[in-house]
Design an enzyme around this catalytic site. Sequence first.
Site, mmCIF file in Angstrom:
data_model
loop_
_atom_site.group_PDB
_atom_site.id
_atom_site.type_symbol
_atom_site.label_atom_id
_atom_site.label_comp_id
_atom_site.label_asym_id
_atom_site.label_seq_id
_atom_site.Cartn_x
_atom_site.Cartn_y
_atom_site.Cartn_z
ATOM 1 N N ARG A 105 -15.738 -1.904 -1.428
ATOM 2 C CA ARG A 105 -15.456 -2.384 -0.284
ATOM 3 C C ARG A 105 -15.689 -3.120 0.856
ATOM 4 O O ARG A 105 -16.290 -2.372 1.174
ATOM 5 C CB ARG A 105 -13.934 -1.890 -0.213
ATOM 6 C CG ARG A 105 -12.749 -3.261 0.775
ATOM 7 C CD ARG A 105 -12.222 -3.899 -0.244
ATOM 8 N NE ARG A 105 -11.205 -4.432 0.093
ATOM 9 C CZ ARG A 105 -10.418 -5.174 -0.336
ATOM 10 N NH1 ARG A 105 -11.223 -6.145 -1.430
ATOM 11 N NH2 ARG A 105 -9.366 -6.137 0.733
ATOM 12 N N THR A 378 -11.155 -13.149 -7.440
ATOM 13 C CA THR A 378 -11.850 -11.809 -7.880
ATOM 14 C C THR A 378 -11.446 -11.456 -9.942
ATOM 15 O O THR A 378 -11.188 -12.361 -10.091
ATOM 16 C CB THR A 378 -10.434 -10.601 -8.093
ATOM 17 O OG1 THR A 378 -9.926 -10.873 -6.192
ATOM 18 C CG2 THR A 378 -10.582 -9.054 -7.976
ATOM 19 N N GLU A 417 -13.060 -11.821 2.800
ATOM 20 C CA GLU A 417 -12.103 -10.616 2.679
ATOM 21 C C GLU A 417 -11.592 -9.909 3.917
ATOM 22 O O GLU A 417 -10.083 -9.373 3.843
ATOM 23 C CB GLU A 417 -12.658 -9.394 2.736
ATOM 24 C CG GLU A 417 -12.257 -8.922 1.363
ATOM 25 C CD GLU A 417 -11.888 -9.493 -0.118
ATOM 26 O OE1 GLU A 417 -11.188 -9.463 -0.602
ATOM 27 O OE2 GLU A 417 -13.104 -9.675 -0.658
ATOM 28 N N ASP A 420 -7.378 -10.053 3.962
ATOM 29 C CA ASP A 420 -6.883 -9.508 3.183
ATOM 30 C C ASP A 420 -6.039 -8.426 4.558
ATOM 31 O O ASP A 420 -5.047 -7.224 4.112
ATOM 32 C CB ASP A 420 -7.564 -8.646 2.145
ATOM 33 C CG ASP A 420 -7.161 -9.123 0.725
ATOM 34 O OD1 ASP A 420 -6.607 -9.743 0.927
ATOM 35 O OD2 ASP A 420 -8.505 -8.270 0.236
ATOM 36 N N SER A 449 -7.103 -3.314 -0.393
ATOM 37 C CA SER A 449 -6.681 -4.534 -1.139
ATOM 38 C C SER A 449 -5.778 -4.345 -2.310
ATOM 39 O O SER A 449 -5.057 -2.922 -1.961
ATOM 40 C CB SER A 449 -8.526 -3.664 -2.240
ATOM 41 O OG SER A 449 -8.162 -4.606 -3.625
ATOM 42 N N GLY A 469 -5.904 -11.410 -9.953
ATOM 43 C CA GLY A 469 -4.743 -12.096 -9.163
ATOM 44 C C GLY A 469 -3.794 -11.855 -7.672
ATOM 45 O O GLY A 469 -3.001 -11.531 -7.729
ATOM 46 N N GLY A 470 -5.684 -11.127 -6.743
ATOM 47 C CA GLY A 470 -4.685 -10.492 -5.351
ATOM 48 C C GLY A 470 -2.927 -9.970 -5.059
ATOM 49 O O GLY A 470 -3.537 -8.683 -6.359
HETATM 50 N N1 GLY Z 1 -8.756 -9.662 -2.234
HETATM 51 C C1 GLY Z 1 -7.860 -9.317 -3.076
HETATM 52 C C2 GLY Z 1 -7.467 -7.719 -2.972
HETATM 53 O O1 GLY Z 1 -8.854 -7.148 -2.412
HETATM 54 O O2 GLY Z 1 -6.707 -7.799 -2.965
#
Ligand code: GLY
Length: 568
Positions: A105, A378, A417, A420, A449, A469-470
């Site tokens: 990440r 993603t 990112e 997030d 995430s 899909g977020g």
């Molecule tokens: N960037 C989407 C996630 O990691 O949830």
Amino acid sequence: MEEISPIDGSRRGLKTTLYLLSLFVYCTQSLYADHPGKAAIASAHYLATEAGHEVLAQGGNAFDAAVAVSSVLAVVEQTSSGIGGGALWLLHRASDNHEVMIDGREMAPAAAHKDMYLNADGSVNRDLAVNGPLAAAIPGEVAGLEHLAVNYGKLPLAQSLKPAIRIAREGFPVYTKLFRMLEYKEKVIRRWPAATKAFLPAGKVPEMGQIISLPELADVLEKIAGEGRDGFYTGAVAQKLVAGVRAAGGIWSMEDLAGYVVKERKPVRAHYAGYELVTAPPPSSGGIAIAEMLNILEPYHVEKLGKVQRTHLVVEAMRRAFRDRALYLGDPDFYPVPQSMLIAPDYAAGLRAGIMFDKATPSDMLPGRDNLPDGTDTSHFSIIDSAGNMVAATLTVNTIFGSSFMVPGTGFVLNNEMDDFSAKPGEPNAYGLIGFTANEIQPKKRPLSSMSPTLILGADKVAVLGTPGGSRIISMVLLGVLDFMAGNGPQSWVKLPRYHHQFLPDRISAEPDAFTAEEVLALQAMGHSVEVRNRCWGNMHGVMWDRKTGEVTAASDARSDAGRAIVR
Ligand code: GLY
């Protein structure tokens, strides 16, 4: 005669039961084949799936295939993931039944601070948070790929990167998703000359089928093939990245890149209907949320209920797990995530007690809400190799094409990112998700995430699944797991109509085919607000090995044209 206290007696009884249970599982397992004999790969692009099989044919294992699939996706599907982004690879090693999550990440740069996206009036500058170099966190994918190859693969990193280098140099045809997403992001991409040159050749969105080649990306990948992570995080590529980011208003430093660390994390485990789920731990919220929802749902036996009643209960579980996501979840290296509480069956029992069978719980009535402080994108792939090694990997640059920013001479977009993180307490991000202290911006912290790569392990069947899909990743994986539990395979999980609830906004959002008009009315009568969207979401890729029949199956979501599942 030895006196046995009731406690000792029940302990001894429990021990005997556990022993008999493990004997039963062992005996049952030994009736079945101990390896699949075939390999299955399902990913978001046919060239990536083929690349995975290519390295398997060269003697690689599932982990080498994961390197090949990830790196080809980084070339052909930059809408969704890439070496400018990060990934979570969940592994199962068959030789010793070892499960681990490789956390690649992204990390916030050292100069990041909690108010970095606030305007003078205290509002969030959404453009800065999602577009351009200030939105980009330090990428983790390359370090993760090296870690995978060195610690788990059988082939050198350079060999597994070959297909990606070849495809970047020779080019690949524009496909429907890429074409549509270029149309969608054209204006933002045009802000940066390098991204424009790479993705808008001849100054416009390329035609369907037109060949896109990315020779500069091929050069960067070759550096990584030759030098491992140093080819990216130190030396000439790193200097180019830092200079390019800073010249365009970003805050990266050479120390940020050199200091990027991959983490091995212990997966979250959940149990449901005799199966064990192995899924993503923090800094993803996905595994904990899925475990919490399954714990809430198990006693209801939702698979036996009618659709409206089942949907109502699943939504109530989603509502509660997403509330906890907002309150409690963040990078565990920075915030004390109460993980054992959140995945404890007793905690779920308490949450279940507040669920009414015939009535929605308004989100702002949930306990704890008053105590809050003021104030398709993603990618995923699933692999099982012929020896039974498995990889569930979800990879991301965050929203479509990430920040859309590309450093000249590199050929890859940087992630966004940083969005997030929670840019301001209670303020929604691109996915409408809210967060507080647990997920506030801090230097070197990983943004929370929703990525939920998941393995399902049973004596008779094992499965690998996940999706982009977020925030909806979490609910899609939950629905896929519940469908597995109802006895269905990958072809069914990937095409299930989807619905989602994330605590706030307090509504069920649903794909066009998820509910009939009568079902919507029945849910509304229970107090749910239902928003039927005019678009579908997700891009699920799953594989399954039925140990009883020996069958290996795989499926890719038909919602995207380029995905491919191949069993060979
Ligand atoms: N960037 C989407 C996630 O990691 O949830």
